[in-house]
Design a protein around this motif. Structure first.
Motif, PDB file in Angstrom:
ATOM      1  N   MET A 477       1.193  -1.567  -0.384  1.00 23.23           N
ATOM      2  CA  MET A 477       0.088  -0.254  -0.519  1.00 23.23           C
ATOM      3  C   MET A 477       0.835   1.355   0.037  1.00 23.23           C
ATOM      4  N   ARG A 478       2.037   1.184   0.781  1.00 26.46           N
ATOM      5  CA  ARG A 478       2.603   2.154   0.068  1.00 26.46           C
ATOM      6  C   ARG A 478       2.963   2.607  -0.707  1.00 26.46           C
ATOM      7  N   ASP A 479       3.871   1.460  -1.046  1.00 29.73           N
ATOM      8  CA  ASP A 479       4.566   1.166  -2.678  1.00 29.73           C
ATOM      9  C   ASP A 479       3.368   2.093  -3.734  1.00 29.73           C
ATOM     10  N   LEU A 480       1.995   1.559  -3.491  1.00 28.03           N
ATOM     11  CA  LEU A 480       1.091   1.982  -4.159  1.00 28.03           C
ATOM     12  C   LEU A 480       1.027   3.401  -4.098  1.00 28.03           C
ATOM     13  N   ARG A 486       3.863   9.740  -7.111  1.00 23.50           N
ATOM     14  CA  ARG A 486       4.098  10.310  -8.103  1.00 23.50           C
ATOM     15  C   ARG A 486       3.606  10.755  -9.459  1.00 23.50           C
ATOM     16  N   ASP A 487       2.371   9.864 -10.012  1.00 25.38           N
ATOM     17  CA  ASP A 487       1.472  10.183 -11.401  1.00 25.38           C
ATOM     18  C   ASP A 487       0.508  11.919 -10.905  1.00 25.38           C
ATOM     19  N   MET A 491       0.252  14.832 -13.353  1.00 26.16           N
ATOM     20  CA  MET A 491       0.106  15.486 -13.727  1.00 26.16           C
ATOM     21  C   MET A 491      -0.590  17.309 -13.511  1.00 26.16           C
ATOM     22  N   LYS A 492       0.325  17.200 -12.390  1.00 26.79           N
ATOM     23  CA  LYS A 492       0.161  19.062 -12.247  1.00 26.79           C
ATOM     24  C   LYS A 492       0.936  19.408 -13.343  1.00 26.79           C
ATOM     25  N   GLN A 493       2.104  18.961 -13.613  1.00 24.25           N
ATOM     26  CA  GLN A 493       2.699  18.944 -14.815  1.00 24.25           C
ATOM     27  C   GLN A 493       2.096  18.975 -15.880  1.00 24.25           C
ATOM     28  N   ILE A 494       0.897  18.438 -16.534  1.00 22.13           N
ATOM     29  CA  ILE A 494       0.179  18.477 -17.277  1.00 22.13           C
ATOM     30  C   ILE A 494      -0.741  19.802 -17.453  1.00 22.13           C
TER      31      ILE A 494
END
Length: 592
Positions: A477-480, A486-487, A491-494
């Motif tokens: 869950m932590r990795d997820l 990161r995703d 999205m913020k950069q987009i």
């Protein structure tokens, strides 16, 4: 006594070859599961032996059920057992109990004799030094019946018969000669725990029966190393297959499939439990009937066949003889003339088997615990649950063991009340029996404590397995979550890039519109009409999205269809009412 021994020797003959039963040297299959006990058919106190009310619809009154007299003992009187002595045992009930049908008439039946003399010494040999073992075949059954009718020497306190591969004729002979309740044979054959007293004669004697299931350990027949020189063994078969060019993997695959068959077994506490140490724990049975009398008593140990299921009659016969060589038990048999102490000594066999079984189970739990710590495999929890189910079953078996010993303690020998024994002898016997039963009960309590300890440790291992799995799930869950963060950053950069290009896109769209204000040509649409149509479609879309949405700040979840359609009006009215309440509340508080 020599005449008796000569008769006994006349029944012996050479062993004939026959097909090996389950549990022979070449058998590499797991022992089958035992049947579920039918407790209502355990003891003679039940007035309807082996009757099921849902199937026995034809229950009629029969006035010809008077039992035959047990005193008659001609040369063929035993053939009508049990109905001749126990009239309520009809052929249909005898057939349903499988008491006679599961006994073979073709194989040889062995009867190992052991005598306890009046001075407390044990003997398995006759006066000429020969082994007192009767080998009964269909051709010599009448000689065995005559042997049972032969009077015993007066110096025998108790005679124990250990019957191996009990045949139907020997069963009927023993039942007729000693007037044995058929429940003894049916309970032991159907693995029904029982203990009861019958034929009570104050000052004369009685009959007592104990059918006791217990656990013992043995080598796993599936994983047992084969003998390469044994004909028909897996080793010889393997070498034959390899010599003919068969693939080695094709030969070993069925063996490994059998080794790991416990991965697919159901949780059946009546079946054998496979252990990692190469052993299995399986149910065994002690079936003992004792005829206590003031002259000479008799003990019968019932063994239908020499299979993996039952203790070998010859082995049990040897162990009981060794008990008579013990200094401790020699003193007991010398101090008391009660033959019940031999019965008590036989029960120690079950305790030794229980202790060895728990030792093997302890080793297996240690292995599972190490596997849980090393592999973090959730599939190991299934094996842990299987062992926990067996431990719960062992609790009931130990309770039956305890009840059997308590029954033996609370059922004193009526023959000790005869004039042959003094009051001091009866008192010493009762105190000695109470002490020895307390010793055995103390050991049973130790076994129960050991079972509870292993059950608690098993629960601790199960908790550790689940905790380890939860820790692994938390890591996933932590990795997820980190991947989601990161995703979201991408999205913020987009979104930032969209904000940069959005004004230029809007400007290009406006300059590309065919309206009079932009192109300067007459006859085209005006900018005012464009704004009006765009705002109308925007408002209609917003109204439809909010009205159809299940959860929104503009509409309550339980709103009706009218409120959803007219949500803008109701939302404005709600805001107006909320603001009016905020303004009116201070005034109301001042007035109050």
């Amino acid at each position: 006594m020599s005449a008796t021994n000569n008769r006994r020797a006349s029944v012996t003959f050479s062993t004939v070859l026959r097909s090996a039963p389950h549990g022979s040297t070449g058998d590499r299959t797991m022992p089958p599961a035992i049947p579920t006990p039918i407790y209502r058919h355990a003891a003679p106190s039940g007035p309807w032996p082996w009757m099921d009310f849902d199937t026995d619809t034809d229950i009629t009154l029969n006035r010809d059920n008077t039992p035959a007299s047990p005193g008659v003992a001609d040369s063929q009187s035993w053939r009508g057992y049990p109905e001749t002595l126990f009239g309520n045992w009809k052929p249909d009930q005898v057939k349903r109990s499988k008491m006679l049908s599961n006994c073979s008439e073709l194989d040889m039946c062995l009867v190992h004799w052991l005598d306890v003399l009046t001075d407390g010494t044990f003997t398995v040999l006759d006066e000429e030094g020969r082994d007192q073992t009767s080998r009964v075949t269909p051709e010599r059954i009448n000689e065995f019946w005559e042997l049972l009718q032969t009077p015993r020497p007066p110096n025998i306190r108790v005679r124990a018969l250990f019957v191996d591969n009990l045949s139907m004729s020997v069963l009927q002979m023993l039942g007729t000669r000693y007037n044995i309740e058929p429940f003894f044979f049916s309970s032991s054959l159907n693995w029904i725990p029982s203990h009861y007293q019958e034929e009570l004669r104050p000052g004369k004697g009685d009959h007592i029966t104990i059918t006791l299931p217990f656990m013992r350990t043995m080598q796993n027949p599936v994983t047992r190393p084969p003998s390469p020189t044994t004909p028909g063994s897996v080793g010889s078969t393997l070498s034959q297959h390899i010599s003919t060019g068969m693939s080695f993997s094709l030969v070993l695959r069925p063996l490994f499939a059998k080794v790991f068959q416990d991965e697919h077994q159901i949780i059946d506490t009546q079946a054998a439990l496979s252990l990692s140490c190469g052993n299995i724990l399986l149910l065994d049975l002690l079936a003992i009937h004792m005829v206590r009398s003031e002259d000479s008593s008799t003990i019968i140990s019932y063994h239908p066949s020499s299979s993996l299921r039952r203790p070998s009659p010859k082995r049990l016969h040897s162990l009981v003889y060794r008990a008579g060589q013990s200094v401790y038990w020699q003193k007991i048999f010398a101090q008391s003339k009660d033959p019940t102490f031999l019965f008590l000594a036989i029960l120690w066999y079950a305790l030794y088997a229980w202790d060895q079984a728990f030792e093997s189970l302890y080793t297996h739990i240690n292995w599972l615990e190490s596997q849980v710590l090393l592999t973090n495999n959730i599939n190991l929890t299934r094996k842990l649950h299987i062992i926990q189910a067996h431990l719960l079953h062992y609790q009931s078996l130990l309770q039956d063991f305890q009840k059997s010993v308590e029954f033996l303690h609370k059922t004193p020998n009526p023959a000790m009340d005869s004039d042959q024994y003094s009051a001091d002898e009866r008192k010493d016997t009762m105190e000695l029996m109470a002490r020895e039963c307390a010793n055995l009960l103390s050991e049973i309590g130790r076994l129960e404590s050991r079972r509870l300890l292993q059950s608690s440790r098993l629960k601790n291992v199960m908790d550790l397995a689940f905790a380890t799995v939860n820790i692994e799930d938390s890591k996933h869950m932590r990795d997820l979550t980190e991947a989601t963060v990161r995703d979201s950053g991408a999205m913020k950069q987009i979104a930032y890039l969209t904000m940069i290009f959005l004004p230029a896109s809007f400007t290009a769209t406006v300059f590309g519109m065919n309206v009079t204000e932009v192109t300067g040509q007459a006859g085209q649409e005006s900018l005012v009409r464009y704004i009006a149509v765009a705002l109308s479609l925007t408002c209609a879309t917003s109204w439809l999205v909010v009205a159809c949405h299940s959860q929104s700040q503009f509409i309550a979840p339980d709103s009706t269809l009218v409120r959803r359609v007219g949500w803008p009006v109701f939302y404005v009215l709600k805001k107006f009412n909320d603001r009016w309440r905020q303004k009116s509340l201070p005034r109301f508080q001042n007035i109050v």
